[in-house]
Design a protein around this motif. Structure first.
Motif, short mmCIF file in Angstrom:
data_model
loop_
_atom_site.label_atom_id
_atom_site.label_comp_id
_atom_site.label_asym_id
_atom_site.label_seq_id
_atom_site.Cartn_x
_atom_site.Cartn_y
_atom_site.Cartn_z
N SER A 109 0.84 -1.20 0.00
CA SER A 109 0.00 0.00 0.00
C SER A 109 0.87 1.25 0.00
N MET A 110 0.41 2.25 -0.72
CA MET A 110 1.15 3.52 -0.76
C MET A 110 0.17 4.67 -0.62
N THR A 111 0.62 5.70 0.10
CA THR A 111 -0.24 6.86 0.31
C THR A 111 0.44 8.11 -0.24
N LEU A 112 -0.36 9.16 -0.40
CA LEU A 112 0.15 10.44 -0.89
C LEU A 112 0.51 11.32 0.30
N GLU A 113 1.65 11.99 0.21
CA GLU A 113 2.00 12.98 1.22
C GLU A 113 2.34 14.29 0.53
N ALA A 114 2.43 15.35 1.31
CA ALA A 114 2.61 16.69 0.78
C ALA A 114 3.83 16.78 -0.14
N ALA A 115 3.63 17.46 -1.28
CA ALA A 115 4.68 17.76 -2.27
C ALA A 115 5.14 16.53 -3.07
N HIS A 116 4.49 15.38 -2.88
CA HIS A 116 4.72 14.23 -3.75
C HIS A 116 3.69 14.28 -4.88
N SER A 117 4.11 13.98 -6.11
CA SER A 117 3.19 14.00 -7.24
C SER A 117 2.46 12.67 -7.42
N ARG A 118 2.89 11.65 -6.70
CA ARG A 118 2.26 10.33 -6.78
C ARG A 118 2.16 9.74 -5.36
N PRO A 119 1.20 8.86 -5.12
CA PRO A 119 1.21 8.11 -3.87
C PRO A 119 2.39 7.13 -3.89
N ARG A 120 3.40 7.38 -3.05
CA ARG A 120 4.60 6.53 -3.08
C ARG A 120 5.16 6.26 -1.67
N VAL A 121 4.35 6.57 -0.65
CA VAL A 121 4.84 6.43 0.71
C VAL A 121 4.33 5.11 1.30
N LEU A 122 5.25 4.18 1.52
CA LEU A 122 4.91 2.91 2.15
C LEU A 122 4.82 3.11 3.65
N HIS A 123 3.97 2.31 4.29
CA HIS A 123 3.75 2.53 5.70
C HIS A 123 3.40 1.23 6.40
N ALA A 124 3.57 1.25 7.73
CA ALA A 124 3.10 0.17 8.60
C ALA A 124 2.19 0.84 9.61
N ALA A 125 0.89 0.92 9.25
CA ALA A 125 -0.07 1.74 9.99
C ALA A 125 0.53 3.15 10.14
N ASP A 126 0.57 3.69 11.36
CA ASP A 126 1.19 5.01 11.57
C ASP A 126 2.38 4.91 12.50
N THR A 127 3.04 3.76 12.46
CA THR A 127 4.26 3.56 13.27
C THR A 127 5.33 2.91 12.39
N THR A 128 5.54 3.47 11.21
CA THR A 128 6.47 2.87 10.24
C THR A 128 7.88 2.82 10.78
N GLY A 129 8.32 3.93 11.39
CA GLY A 129 9.67 3.95 11.94
C GLY A 129 9.87 2.87 12.98
N ARG A 130 8.87 2.69 13.84
CA ARG A 130 8.96 1.67 14.89
C ARG A 130 9.04 0.27 14.27
N ALA A 131 8.25 0.04 13.22
CA ALA A 131 8.26 -1.27 12.56
C ALA A 131 9.63 -1.57 11.96
N ILE A 132 10.23 -0.55 11.33
CA ILE A 132 11.54 -0.74 10.71
C ILE A 132 12.61 -0.94 11.78
N VAL A 133 12.63 -0.06 12.78
CA VAL A 133 13.67 -0.13 13.81
C VAL A 133 13.58 -1.42 14.61
N ALA A 134 12.36 -1.84 14.94
CA ALA A 134 12.21 -3.08 15.71
C ALA A 134 12.75 -4.28 14.94
N THR A 135 12.46 -4.32 13.64
CA THR A 135 12.97 -5.42 12.80
C THR A 135 14.49 -5.38 12.71
N LEU A 136 15.03 -4.20 12.49
CA LEU A 136 16.49 -4.07 12.37
C LEU A 136 17.18 -4.41 13.68
#
Length: 542
Positions: A109-136
């Protein structure tokens, strides 16, 4: 642990430090130093997501153009090309490591964020950083070649006086100062949001890596550019919790007390304009109206979508008695991300041999004068991946001298240190916040210089700036470690403040995250990077 020798020392345990440590060749012995425990840095707080042009209607070229536009003429095109062209591989690497990005059916899934011309932001609910850091972090703890040294505070780089090469670092841990020798030292200590009174950053974001690198002679680039996130939760007693850009991307409205979408008065894209524009719009609107906050209204979004995409925001708002399903969230801008940092190339090399920097600590040239939303986590991963190519020279282990036992207790000096640390964020918020002027900047510089002089006169200074690599220290006093950490952190914040203020006063124009009310225009003559090395300030062409 005196004079422990590693091939590589990584300082910092956010996304950049963790991913970098994992990318370093497994044949090298790595020390990962973190001043708190794992998972306490700003990456763990990142909500919105990680940007990558991987959908069929998107392309690295479009991502490049959006990043360059947001960067307001100061991005290094080669650095941005490197970022966007390596984005897909980095996302694939994270997926293979086990990061559970949200999916729609089988597709990411990808969402649109400010100043992006396309929806290209991948996410893990609204705690993406936590999901990445926990895995790493989980991966790091399983690696036999990586030793995690937690609750260790980095004090000073070990610079060889003859060669100028960095060959390690001193750390404060377990009531002792230890020098750790390494062929390569990688600074990944994150940003410096705590230098401002209003910030979305965690308490550990005190600019340690940039400060210790600058004091050792490293080149610092574009220090004046600070991104102020437009929408931080503003409730009495609450921390400035970030309300993600993704909320506006999904359809939330930014309104004033009268319910009017005032951001359109300042930019045709309204609440989806670049962050610096929206933050200034809020700042200006509040100054005009005399109101203390604006509001983020999520009611235009379907409730089920809110529950799916933003469970953490719901939880935090509920904790502070804000029911975002029935009323708007009170918000104001807060310092969020520092575009400036230690100047590096695409291999993360700084101006000091043997010293590298990754993540928010570094200035890669990717973000220019204003970072595009969700490019920060991507930069962490793409640039840290280059450490897979790290080559280190075998160096002879240096024999330590005797450990000195110190009985000092500096309680009588803590009032001054605490006073400076408590006053500095307010000084910076009012002098180098969203809007700046020469008179106020110059006054703040003079204050910071005076405060720094006072700190350097204290006896604690000999253990932070003047300790030699031949000297290891053990403290008898139980309080000494916390006292010295407070002192060092305060000194780091003062040095970060000095770098930001000097650069902001030097750049007599407005651009991106740097806005001067006395020089409100963007000037072609200032399409240059600002450079600080020692006390020498200059500018160089992009």
């Amino acid at each position: 642990m005196n004079y422990s020798k590693f091939d590589v020392v990584v300082v910092g345990s956010g996304a950049a430090g963790l991913y970098g440590a994992l990318c370093i060749p497994k044949g090298l012995k790595v020390a990962l130093i973190t001043k708190d425990m794992l998972n306490t840095g700003a990456s763990d707080w990142a909500q919105g997501g990680i940007a990558a042009a991987i959908s069929t209607d998107d392309s690295p070229q479009l991502h490049l153009e959006d990043t360059l536009k947001a960067g307001a003429g100061l991005c290094d095109r080669q650095a941005v090309e490197f970022l966007v062209e390596n984005a897909a591989d980095s996302i694939q690497s994270l997926v293979e490591m086990g990061v559970a990005f949200d999916r729609h059916q089988s597709q990411l899934s990808m969402t649109l964020e400010a100043a992006h011309s396309r929806p290209r932001v991948l996410h893990a609910a609204d705690t993406t950083g936590r999901a990445i850091v926990a895995t790493l972090a989980q991966q790091v703890l399983q690696r036999e070649n990586i030793e995690v040294i937690s609750q260790a505070f980095a004090l000073k780089l070990w610079i060889n006086e003859e060669t100028g090469k960095c060959q390690g670092i001193s750390v404060l841990k377990d009531h002792a100062i230890t020098w750790i020798q390494a062929s390569a030292t990688i600074l990944a200590t994150g940003g410096a949001g705590q230098v401002f009174a209003q910030t979305t950053n965690p308490a550990v974001s005190t600019g340690d890596g940039v400060a210790i690198a600058w004091r050792s002679g490293a080149i610092i680039r574009d220090a004046e550019f600070v991104q102020f996130h437009p929408t931080a939760l503003t409730v009495p007693g609450a921390p400035r919790f970030l309300i993600s850009e993704a909320v506006r991307g999904e359809g939330a409205h930014l309104i004033d007390q009268q319910g009017r979408r005032f951001a359109f008065d300042y930019h045709p894209d309204g609440e989806l304009a670049p962050r610096d524009v929206v933050s200034r719009a809020i700042f200006t609107h509040l100054a005009k109206t005399g109101e203390s906050q604006v509001y983020l209204d999520l009611r235009p979004i379907e409730p089920e979508k809110i529950r799916y995409r933003f469970p953490n925001i719901i939880r935090v708002c509920q904790h502070w008695n804000v029911d975002l399903f029935t009323k708007p969230i009170p918000v104001t801008p807060a310092a969020h991300y520092w575009m400036g940092g230690i100047a590096v190339d695409t291999k993360n090399k700084t101006s000091i041999s043997g010293l590298y920097a990754v993540g928010e600590t570094a200035s890669t040239g990717v973000h220019g004068a204003n970072r595009l939303a969700s490019n920060s986590l991507l930069e962490c991963v793409v640039y840290a991946s280059q450490l897979a190519k790290l080559e280190v020279d075998e160096e002879e282990k240096i024999t330590p001298s005797e450990t000195l036992t110190v009985t000092d207790n500096w309680v009588e000096h803590l009032e001054l240190v605490n006073s400076i640390k408590n006053q500095l964020p307010d000084l910076m918020w009012h002098s180098a916040g969203i809007c700046r002027t020469q008179v106020v900047l110059d006054s703040a510089i003079a204050t910071v210089i005076e405060w720094r002089s006072q700190l350097l006169s204290l006896p604690l200074n000999q253990y932070v700036l003047n300790l030699l690599p031949q000297q290891a220290i053990e403290f008898n006093s139980v309080e000494a470690e916390s006292q010295l950490k407070l002192y060092a952190e305060t000194l780091n914040l003062l040095d970060i403040a000095y770098l930001i203020l000097k650069s902001a006063a030097f750049r007599t124009e407005s651009r991106g995250g740097h806005y001067r009310t006395d020089y409100p225009n963007t000037l072609a003559a200032w399409s240059k990077h600002t450079i600080i090395q020692g006390n020498n300030l200059s500018c160089v062409d992009i």
